[in-house]
Design a protein around this motif. Structure first.
Motif, mmCIF file in Angstrom:
data_model
loop_
_atom_site.group_PDB
_atom_site.id
_atom_site.type_symbol
_atom_site.label_atom_id
_atom_site.label_comp_id
_atom_site.label_asym_id
_atom_site.label_seq_id
_atom_site.Cartn_x
_atom_site.Cartn_y
_atom_site.Cartn_z
ATOM 1 N N LEU A 17 0.798 -1.228 0.000
ATOM 2 C CA LEU A 17 0.000 0.000 0.000
ATOM 3 C C LEU A 17 0.831 1.278 0.000
ATOM 4 N N GLY A 18 2.146 1.133 -0.019
ATOM 5 C CA GLY A 18 3.011 2.301 -0.076
ATOM 6 C C GLY A 18 3.019 3.143 1.185
ATOM 7 N N GLU A 19 2.748 2.521 2.334
ATOM 8 C CA GLU A 19 2.775 3.263 3.591
ATOM 9 C C GLU A 19 4.218 3.641 3.942
ATOM 10 N N VAL A 20 4.353 4.634 4.775
ATOM 11 C CA VAL A 20 5.658 5.173 5.136
ATOM 12 C C VAL A 20 6.452 4.174 5.981
ATOM 13 N N ALA A 21 7.736 4.034 5.656
ATOM 14 C CA ALA A 21 8.638 3.166 6.422
ATOM 15 C C ALA A 21 9.672 4.040 7.118
ATOM 16 N N SER A 22 9.217 4.863 8.047
ATOM 17 C CA SER A 22 10.122 5.767 8.749
ATOM 18 C C SER A 22 10.929 5.012 9.804
ATOM 19 N N VAL A 23 12.001 5.629 10.233
ATOM 20 C CA VAL A 23 12.852 5.038 11.271
ATOM 21 C C VAL A 23 12.041 4.810 12.548
ATOM 22 N N ALA A 24 11.227 5.765 12.926
ATOM 23 C CA ALA A 24 10.438 5.638 14.155
ATOM 24 C C ALA A 24 9.449 4.469 14.057
ATOM 25 N N ARG A 25 8.805 4.302 12.915
ATOM 26 C CA ARG A 25 7.855 3.190 12.745
ATOM 27 C C ARG A 25 8.575 1.850 12.777
ATOM 28 N N ILE A 26 9.701 1.779 12.095
ATOM 29 C CA ILE A 26 10.460 0.519 12.067
ATOM 30 C C ILE A 26 11.007 0.196 13.454
ATOM 31 N N ALA A 27 11.501 1.195 14.167
ATOM 32 C CA ALA A 27 11.992 0.976 15.527
ATOM 33 C C ALA A 27 10.855 0.492 16.435
ATOM 34 N N SER A 28 9.677 1.063 16.270
ATOM 35 C CA SER A 28 8.536 0.679 17.097
ATOM 36 C C SER A 28 8.104 -0.756 16.829
ATOM 37 N N VAL A 29 8.034 -1.141 15.561
ATOM 38 C CA VAL A 29 7.630 -2.516 15.248
ATOM 39 C C VAL A 29 8.735 -3.496 15.660
ATOM 40 N N SER A 30 9.976 -3.042 15.685
ATOM 41 C CA SER A 30 11.077 -3.886 16.167
ATOM 42 C C SER A 30 10.892 -4.239 17.641
ATOM 43 N N LEU A 31 10.333 -3.330 18.407
ATOM 44 C CA LEU A 31 10.050 -3.619 19.816
ATOM 45 C C LEU A 31 9.003 -4.725 19.947
ATOM 46 N N ILE A 32 8.023 -4.722 19.044
ATOM 47 C CA ILE A 32 7.023 -5.795 19.046
ATOM 48 C C ILE A 32 7.709 -7.128 18.769
ATOM 49 N N VAL A 33 8.587 -7.147 17.775
ATOM 50 C CA VAL A 33 9.309 -8.379 17.420
ATOM 51 C C VAL A 33 10.140 -8.860 18.610
ATOM 52 N N LEU A 34 10.822 -7.957 19.294
ATOM 53 C CA LEU A 34 11.600 -8.350 20.478
ATOM 54 C C LEU A 34 10.702 -8.951 21.554
ATOM 55 N N GLY A 35 9.527 -8.369 21.730
ATOM 56 C CA GLY A 35 8.574 -8.923 22.691
ATOM 57 C C GLY A 35 8.117 -10.313 22.320
ATOM 58 N N LEU A 36 7.878 -10.542 21.036
ATOM 59 C CA LEU A 36 7.468 -11.864 20.575
ATOM 60 C C LEU A 36 8.560 -12.897 20.802
ATOM 61 N N ILE A 37 9.789 -12.503 20.515
ATOM 62 C CA ILE A 37 10.922 -13.411 20.761
ATOM 63 C C ILE A 37 11.023 -13.723 22.251
ATOM 64 N N GLY A 38 10.865 -12.700 23.083
ATOM 65 C CA GLY A 38 10.896 -12.917 24.529
ATOM 66 C C GLY A 38 9.820 -13.870 25.001
ATOM 67 N N LEU A 39 8.614 -13.741 24.462
ATOM 68 C CA LEU A 39 7.533 -14.657 24.840
ATOM 69 C C LEU A 39 7.845 -16.083 24.403
ATOM 70 N N LYS A 40 8.368 -16.226 23.209
ATOM 71 C CA LYS A 40 8.712 -17.570 22.718
ATOM 72 C C LYS A 40 9.787 -18.215 23.599
ATOM 73 N N LEU A 41 10.806 -17.447 23.920
ATOM 74 C CA LEU A 41 11.908 -17.999 24.715
ATOM 75 C C LEU A 41 11.516 -18.295 26.155
ATOM 76 N N SER A 42 10.496 -17.629 26.656
ATOM 77 C CA SER A 42 10.118 -17.823 28.052
ATOM 78 C C SER A 42 8.945 -18.791 28.243
ATOM 79 N N THR A 43 8.504 -19.428 27.149
ATOM 80 C CA THR A 43 7.391 -20.376 27.240
ATOM 81 C C THR A 43 7.932 -21.790 27.081
ATOM 82 N N ALA A 44 7.496 -22.686 27.943
ATOM 83 C CA ALA A 44 8.033 -24.041 27.997
ATOM 84 C C ALA A 44 7.670 -24.897 26.779
ATOM 85 N N SER A 45 6.512 -24.702 26.179
ATOM 86 C CA SER A 45 6.063 -25.598 25.087
ATOM 87 C C SER A 45 6.908 -25.488 23.862
#
Length: 106
Positions: A78-106
């Motif tokens: 859709l040609g949405e903006v890929a600004s540094v702030a947006r990419i940094a913000s979504v990177s925090l989501i990815v880090l959170g997902l990795i943290g959840l995966k690593l901290s779950t026993a299954s």
């Protein structure tokens, strides 16, 4: 196996989110059908994954995959903006997902 199913549920969530955008408020037939099918598949796969994974982890990862995937789809399709702030913000989501995966026993 539950993690793979959860990942597929997240991909289906991205599909329905993109379809929702293209459906133009459910006024276009095929994007609307794709949206509804994507929703059903996404919820079904989430329910299967939650047989094994904890509720909070599964739901957070599912929505996170959907959010990150929709963010990427918005930029690519859709040609949405890929600004540094947006990419940094979504990177925090990815880090959170990795943290959840690593901290779950299954």
């Amino acid at each position: 196996m539950a993690w793979i199913i959860l990942f597929l549920a997240g991909i289906a969530e991205v599909i329905w989110a993109v379809g929702l955008k293209y459906s133009e408020g459910f006024t276009r037939t095929w994007p609307s059908v794709i949206t509804c099918v994507g929703m059903a598949i996404s919820i079904w796969l989430l329910a299967i994954a939650m047989r094994t994974l904890p509720l909070g982890t599964a739901y957070a990862v599912w929505t996170g995959i959907g959010a990150v995937g929709s963010f990427i789809a918005g930029i690519v399709l859709l040609g949405e903006v890929a600004s540094v702030a947006r990419i940094a913000s979504v990177s925090l989501i990815v880090l959170g997902l990795i943290g959840l995966k690593l901290s779950t026993a299954s």
